[in-house]
Design a protein around this motif. Structure first.
Motif, PDB file in Angstrom:
ATOM      1  N   UNK A  59      -3.390   5.075  -1.319  1.00 31.41           N
ATOM      2  CA  UNK A  59      -4.823   5.003  -1.623  1.00 31.41           C
ATOM      3  C   UNK A  59      -5.060   5.244  -3.115  1.00 31.41           C
ATOM      4  N   UNK A  60      -4.450   6.277  -3.659  1.00 33.80           N
ATOM      5  CA  UNK A  60      -4.605   6.601  -5.073  1.00 33.80           C
ATOM      6  C   UNK A  60      -4.103   5.457  -5.955  1.00 33.80           C
ATOM      7  N   UNK A  61      -2.985   4.866  -5.591  1.00 34.02           N
ATOM      8  CA  UNK A  61      -2.451   3.738  -6.361  1.00 34.02           C
ATOM      9  C   UNK A  61      -3.412   2.549  -6.328  1.00 34.02           C
ATOM     10  N   UNK A  62      -3.985   2.269  -5.167  1.00 34.62           N
ATOM     11  CA  UNK A  62      -4.941   1.153  -5.067  1.00 34.62           C
ATOM     12  C   UNK A  62      -6.224   1.439  -5.840  1.00 34.62           C
ATOM     13  N   UNK A  63      -6.610   2.711  -5.954  1.00 35.49           N
ATOM     14  CA  UNK A  63      -7.754   3.065  -6.798  1.00 35.49           C
ATOM     15  C   UNK A  63      -7.425   2.779  -8.257  1.00 35.49           C
ATOM     16  N   UNK A  64      -6.262   3.233  -8.691  1.00 31.80           N
ATOM     17  CA  UNK A  64      -5.848   3.042 -10.084  1.00 31.80           C
ATOM     18  C   UNK A  64      -5.690   1.570 -10.425  1.00 31.80           C
ATOM     19  N   UNK A  65      -5.258   0.770  -9.451  1.00 32.95           N
ATOM     20  CA  UNK A  65      -5.083  -0.673  -9.659  1.00 32.95           C
ATOM     21  C   UNK A  65      -6.374  -1.457  -9.432  1.00 32.95           C
ATOM     22  N   UNK A  66      -7.466  -0.732  -9.196  1.00 31.39           N
ATOM     23  CA  UNK A  66      -8.804  -1.314  -9.028  1.00 31.39           C
ATOM     24  C   UNK A  66      -8.917  -2.271  -7.833  1.00 31.39           C
ATOM     25  N   UNK A  77      -7.013   0.282   5.589  1.00 32.96           N
ATOM     26  CA  UNK A  77      -6.955   1.618   6.157  1.00 32.96           C
ATOM     27  C   UNK A  77      -5.755   2.333   5.541  1.00 32.96           C
ATOM     28  N   UNK A  78      -5.931   3.607   5.248  1.00 36.00           N
ATOM     29  CA  UNK A  78      -4.875   4.455   4.712  1.00 36.00           C
ATOM     30  C   UNK A  78      -4.773   5.633   5.671  1.00 36.00           C
ATOM     31  N   UNK A  79      -3.690   5.684   6.424  1.00 34.70           N
ATOM     32  CA  UNK A  79      -3.594   6.641   7.527  1.00 34.70           C
ATOM     33  C   UNK A  79      -2.407   7.569   7.327  1.00 34.70           C
ATOM     34  N   UNK A  80      -2.686   8.854   7.406  1.00 39.57           N
ATOM     35  CA  UNK A  80      -1.652   9.882   7.408  1.00 39.57           C
ATOM     36  C   UNK A  80      -1.747  10.628   8.727  1.00 39.57           C
ATOM     37  N   UNK A  81      -1.027  10.148   9.712  1.00 43.77           N
ATOM     38  CA  UNK A  81      -1.026  10.772  11.035  1.00 43.77           C
ATOM     39  C   UNK A  81       0.176  11.703  11.101  1.00 43.77           C
ATOM     40  N   UNK A  82      -0.102  12.999  11.186  1.00 43.09           N
ATOM     41  CA  UNK A  82       0.965  13.981  11.251  1.00 43.09           C
ATOM     42  C   UNK A  82       1.199  14.682   9.918  1.00 43.09           C
ATOM     43  N   UNK A  83       0.219  14.643   9.022  1.00 47.86           N
ATOM     44  CA  UNK A  83       0.345  15.280   7.711  1.00 47.86           C
ATOM     45  C   UNK A  83      -0.728  16.343   7.519  1.00 47.86           C
ATOM     46  N   UNK A  84      -0.331  17.434   6.922  1.00 50.69           N
ATOM     47  CA  UNK A  84      -1.242  18.524   6.633  1.00 50.69           C
ATOM     48  C   UNK A  84      -2.223  18.133   5.534  1.00 50.69           C
ATOM     49  N   UNK A  85      -3.412  18.680   5.600  1.00 46.75           N
ATOM     50  CA  UNK A  85      -4.408  18.448   4.571  1.00 46.75           C
ATOM     51  C   UNK A  85      -4.382  19.507   3.485  1.00 46.75           C
ATOM     52  N   UNK A 108       0.379  15.440  -0.960  1.00 46.85           N
ATOM     53  CA  UNK A 108       1.674  14.776  -0.892  1.00 46.85           C
ATOM     54  C   UNK A 108       1.812  14.079   0.463  1.00 46.85           C
ATOM     55  N   UNK A 109       1.034  13.007   0.621  1.00 47.30           N
ATOM     56  CA  UNK A 109       0.988  12.243   1.864  1.00 47.30           C
ATOM     57  C   UNK A 109       1.114  10.770   1.508  1.00 47.30           C
ATOM     58  N   UNK A 110       1.918  10.015   2.240  1.00 47.02           N
ATOM     59  CA  UNK A 110       2.146   8.605   1.869  1.00 47.02           C
ATOM     60  C   UNK A 110       0.887   7.747   1.876  1.00 47.02           C
ATOM     61  N   UNK A 111       0.037   7.905   2.864  1.00 45.06           N
ATOM     62  CA  UNK A 111      -1.193   7.119   2.914  1.00 45.06           C
ATOM     63  C   UNK A 111      -2.102   7.444   1.741  1.00 45.06           C
ATOM     64  N   UNK A 112      -2.196   8.724   1.410  1.00 49.82           N
ATOM     65  CA  UNK A 112      -3.036   9.122   0.292  1.00 49.82           C
ATOM     66  C   UNK A 112      -2.468   8.618  -1.031  1.00 49.82           C
TER      67      UNK A 112
END
Length: 120
Positions: A64-71, A45-53, A57-61
């Motif tokens: 998530x992007x890093x885990x996508x790049x790392x396959x 789970x990648x959760x950004x609770x309290x972050x604007x959409x 520039x959100x830590x959970x996102x």
């Protein structure tokens, strides 16, 4: 097999609880979807609770992007598109360029969007 990153977001205006009810609700909806689709295996789970959409520039996102790049993951599931992003221009950059280049499947449960089942 699809290794799934579940992305959950709630903006800061929506409450001040440790984990908001909406985050819990999003998790329940997506968990139910995962149970119905056995080819999808939860990675994290990648959760950004309290972050604007309005930006990414959100830590959970970022994780998530890093885990996508790392396959580590090859599929992202969100409850609905508004949880992913509020900016259509930035979201389109991911949908049209970044996800296809990384071979990422994107699923939005509520809108019944699945980039693998219906690439258009």
């Amino acid at each position: 097999m699809w290794n799934v990153g579940v992305y959950i977001r709630l903006s800061q205006e929506d409450g001040d609880k440790e984990e908001s009810n909406s985050v819990t609700s999003q998790r329940e909806i997506i968990d139910y979807y995962l149970k119905q689709n056995k080819e999808l295996e939860l990675f994290d789970y990648y959760i950004d609770d309290g972050y604007s959409g309005t930006n990414f520039n959100r830590p959970g996102f970022r994780r998530l992007l890093q885990d996508m790049k790392n396959k580590k993951i090859n599929c992202i599931i969100v409850k609905d598109l508004s949880r992913f992003a509020r900016s259509h221009i930035e979201a389109d950059m991911y949908f049209e360029n970044i996800f296809p280049s990384l071979n990422i499947r994107f699923i939005s449960v509520i809108e019944n969007i699945d980039s693998f089942e219906n690439p258009d």
